[in-house]
Scaffold this active site. Structure first.
Site, PDB file in Angstrom:
ATOM      1  N   ASP A  90       0.842  -1.276  -0.507  1.00  0.00           N
ATOM      2  CA  ASP A  90       0.137   0.017   0.293  1.00  0.00           C
ATOM      3  C   ASP A  90       0.817   1.207   0.317  1.00  0.00           C
ATOM      4  O   ASP A  90       0.498   2.527  -0.766  1.00  0.00           O
ATOM      5  CB  ASP A  90      -1.097  -0.383   1.477  1.00  0.00           C
ATOM      6  CG  ASP A  90      -2.439   0.384   1.255  1.00  0.00           C
ATOM      7  OD1 ASP A  90      -2.772   1.936   0.635  1.00  0.00           O
ATOM      8  OD2 ASP A  90      -3.016   0.023   1.190  1.00  0.00           O
ATOM      9  N   TRP A 112      -5.792   0.383  -0.192  1.00  0.00           N
ATOM     10  CA  TRP A 112      -5.370  -0.198  -1.094  1.00  0.00           C
ATOM     11  C   TRP A 112      -5.694  -1.961  -0.422  1.00  0.00           C
ATOM     12  O   TRP A 112      -6.172  -2.845  -1.403  1.00  0.00           O
ATOM     13  CB  TRP A 112      -5.117   0.027  -2.486  1.00  0.00           C
ATOM     14  CG  TRP A 112      -4.102   1.462  -2.041  1.00  0.00           C
ATOM     15  CD1 TRP A 112      -3.610   2.363  -2.528  1.00  0.00           C
ATOM     16  CD2 TRP A 112      -5.454   2.320  -3.491  1.00  0.00           C
ATOM     17  NE1 TRP A 112      -4.101   3.699  -2.832  1.00  0.00           N
ATOM     18  CE2 TRP A 112      -5.228   3.369  -3.329  1.00  0.00           C
ATOM     19  CE3 TRP A 112      -6.913   1.540  -3.970  1.00  0.00           C
ATOM     20  CZ2 TRP A 112      -6.017   3.990  -4.383  1.00  0.00           C
ATOM     21  CZ3 TRP A 112      -7.393   2.619  -4.720  1.00  0.00           C
ATOM     22  CH2 TRP A 112      -6.546   3.719  -4.857  1.00  0.00           C
ATOM     23  N   ASP A 113      -4.968  -2.324   0.368  1.00  0.00           N
ATOM     24  CA  ASP A 113      -5.489  -3.381   0.699  1.00  0.00           C
ATOM     25  C   ASP A 113      -6.285  -3.887   0.893  1.00  0.00           C
ATOM     26  O   ASP A 113      -7.333  -5.000   0.793  1.00  0.00           O
ATOM     27  CB  ASP A 113      -4.174  -2.924   2.649  1.00  0.00           C
ATOM     28  CG  ASP A 113      -2.364  -3.665   1.510  1.00  0.00           C
ATOM     29  OD1 ASP A 113      -2.484  -4.977   0.684  1.00  0.00           O
ATOM     30  OD2 ASP A 113      -1.921  -3.582   2.583  1.00  0.00           O
ATOM     31  N   CYS A 114      -6.810  -2.700   2.223  1.00  0.00           N
ATOM     32  CA  CYS A 114      -8.405  -3.363   2.794  1.00  0.00           C
ATOM     33  C   CYS A 114      -9.530  -3.463   1.450  1.00  0.00           C
ATOM     34  O   CYS A 114     -10.024  -4.663   1.201  1.00  0.00           O
ATOM     35  CB  CYS A 114      -9.345  -2.220   3.382  1.00  0.00           C
ATOM     36  SG  CYS A 114      -8.077  -1.561   5.162  1.00  0.00           S
ATOM     37  N   GLY A 139      -8.693  -6.394  -0.775  1.00  0.00           N
ATOM     38  CA  GLY A 139      -9.329  -7.882   0.864  1.00  0.00           C
ATOM     39  C   GLY A 139     -10.699  -8.222  -0.114  1.00  0.00           C
ATOM     40  O   GLY A 139     -10.554  -9.087   0.357  1.00  0.00           O
TER      41      GLY A 139
END
Lengths: 411, 411
Positions: A134, A163-165, A168
């Site tokens: 991220d 961005w990770d969230c 996911g």
């Protein structure tokens, strides 16, 4: 309590945010999610924040409700166990999530050879397989240069691994979509996505790419203003700060009415030859609107403002620090049916969320703690792989698997 | 080209980011997604960014690949059409996404009376049904007070509507999970979630709530540093700025090696009595590490640094503005198989992304433009509701529905 995904079994080989979050999202909807890690713990075993004695609050937060298997994948016997687990039979099994880039024994062709209808979702850094997190994706696409005080040229990165969230959630989408496809066709597949592509797509989805191409502009920093309409933060007499929103026509009219500044706003529009009932015109007059509103806020305390704004149904909020939010916001306490105070091993008792989604056909699942590393090793080898206690004991003795270990600190 | 969700039909009554993004995500995986709006356009019809002549780039970005129905819901005939559409028969239909709070004819009990196994996903602002947007949820939970330059007390809001994007993914998850449940049990349901709860859960998932409770600390601003390990931005001799990451042991050792500062780093660790192979110790020594590294960066240009870092497989990136990203990053061009240059009505030709996910059992779906408001009104009334051209013509004449209209500017 059975969740909406009861019966589904998913195996996860992961680290950090996106894929652990995906697995947890499935677990919080009732799937049996098995995360495997090496006995010394995965790459995120010590990820900050940590407690004073080094237990990772991050790991505890992102692995709730999963079962944990500790297995030494450097050894062929360990690889065999992981392969058997991923490819275990059953119509609701054979699903694997990963962000690890293991070529050979754990790549899709090898696993598919063992279970032809396997579903695998693989998250990469970039589409070319380069590393990305991220913290690197975000600067490369422009967000930090558009964040922060107007006129500043210093980039400001967001602290949420956004961005990770988002990625996911996409991993979950891809898995559920692929499973739907398998139910209809009998065919499994590998779904691939890259963190950088998730962010690149969103840049375009939000119209930012279009703004550059169609208008030839590079969006400048605009502080805490709501882009393209009206929304601004204001300091109150008591020192607290609030955010107020005039995005829709209804929000804008409501705000102006509560502030009692309808005439002044009309005069401002006339003076600037703008129609402030139009969102773009509010954006053009943002500074002047803020100057008009600021004295109202500067003369009032939060206790006065809050009931006025809530009573009028305005869209607004107070600014809090993390600690203030935890201590003051009932949405982060058991007042919220999503939250329950439970005991997390190595951490203590604290409010823990379950899934934000409630399903009307099912009772809401309460939150579950994250496992201790390898907490379910014996159980998984027995239940899923059908190994007897003698075999399991031998694997433990040989150090191929481990039960309930505290992750080793980095050397 | 058929997507992984081919055959699924979803109806969407929405505005702004989260639910439109959810519908688009489904459309980009092959579902037939029908968005309905009033003939003058929904609340987001003019949302910025807009082109010079007022076409919303935001709307175009978040509604790609959907079919659009323009219908006057203030009239009973319009309500009847929307109800028929949501509750149309078919095992792969009867799915409704919304963030509109319509009591009565469009609430779950009313719709369920028309189709008992309806699946509805409803996104609220707060769990109490209060209004909330990304711009208010974010300050209330503490992120802006932890963002920006160290020592500053001014809150800095992120410019990405991150909570909306995350919530949009959750809406998709909830829909696909509920449809899986319906396939197995025959039962539909309403799934509810609130934007604020999505953010509150993430605060806890990331360990931030735990950090407050377990450690009694309030995380301060730390500029662009990677929290809890090492990661920092540096200015190069050429004026460009880069972000470098030393989160994992491998990243950290790789970085130190490329910079040629292994001995200096060892000396620093010794001087500070820290073990810099441990991520928490790197965090403690962050300032000193940065001071040690900065001259290396200040003496080099990007052309020199980029091949060195890429060659060593470091995790790093350059900072760009939005315009620089669009013009310089091949991931935002047709070099990326996710992107294709297509024509968007009212905007022109530009690179447009499809789904970031590729599914190996299916050819990648190319991106589709967003519809013009009401572009598919006739087609939908005919295909889905089975109305004849006479009936459709009458509804058009009466102004109950409209075909291919340009949204009216706000009064």
């Amino acid at each position: 309590m059975a969740g909406v995904l009861a019966g589904m079994r998913v195996v996860e080989g992961s680290a950090f945010v996106a894929v652990p979050l995906a697995g947890m999202t499935l677990a919080q909807m009732g799937a049996d999610v098995i995360r495997f890690d090496r006995p010394q713990g995965g790459l995120d075993a010590h990820r900050w924040p940590v407690t004073r004695d080094g237990t990772s609050l991050f790991w505890a937060g992102l692995n709730k409700g999963k079962r944990s298997l500790a297995v030494d994948m450097a050894r062929p016997e360990g690889q065999e166990i992981v392969t058997d687990l991923i490819c275990a039979p059953g119509p609701d099994a054979g699903m694997f999530l990963t962000n690890l880039r293991v070529r050979g024994w754990m790549d899709y062709p090898a696993l598919k050879a063992r279970r032809d209808d396997l579903i695998m979702v693989s998250l990469l850094g970039t589409r070319r397989g380069e590393p990305a997190v991220d913290y690197t994706v975000n600067p490369s696409l422009g967000f930090p240069m558009a964040t922060g005080a107007e006129g500043s040229s210093d980039p400001v990165a967001h602290v949420l691994p956004a961005w990770d969230c988002i990625a996911g959630g996409m991993v979950v989408n891809a898995l559920l979509a692929a499973e739907r496809h398998r139910l209809r066709t009998g065919r499994g597949q590998v779904a691939e996505l890259a963190l950088k592509d998730v962010a690149a797509a969103m840049l375009a989805n939000l119209g930012i790419l279009g703004e550059v191409v169609a208008n030839g502009v590079d969006r400048p920093k605009a502080g805490n203003s709501l882009y393209g309409a009206y929304g601004q933060d204001f300091l109150l007499a008591c020192g607290r700060r609030v955010m107020v929103i005039g995005l829709t026509d209804r929000q804008w009219r409501g705000l102006v009415k509560v502030l009692g500044l309808a005439q002044e706003v009309a005069n401002l529009g006339q003076r600037m030859a703008l129609d402030l009932s139009r969102e773009g015109d509010r954006w053009a007059a943002g500074k002047e609107i803020t100057a008009l509103f600021a004295p109202w806020f500067a003369a009032r305390r939060l206790e006065e403002v809050a009931p006025l704004f809530d009573g009028a149904g305005l869209t607004w909020s107070v600014f809090r620090s993390f600690a203030e939010a935890v201590h003051q916001d009932p949405d982060l306490s058991e007042d919220n049916p999503m939250m329950r105070v439970i005991h997390q091993p190595g951490v203590g008792s604290l409010p823990v969320p379950g899934s934000p989604v409630s399903f009307s056909d099912l009772a809401r699942m309460g939150p579950a703690p994250a496992p201790v590393l390898g907490e379910h090793t014996e159980e998984i080898l027995g239940d899923v792989l059908g190994l007897g206690s003698g075999q399991i004991g031998k694997l433990m003795d040989q150090g191929v698997v481990a039960q309930g270990v505290v992750p080793k600190r980095a050397a």
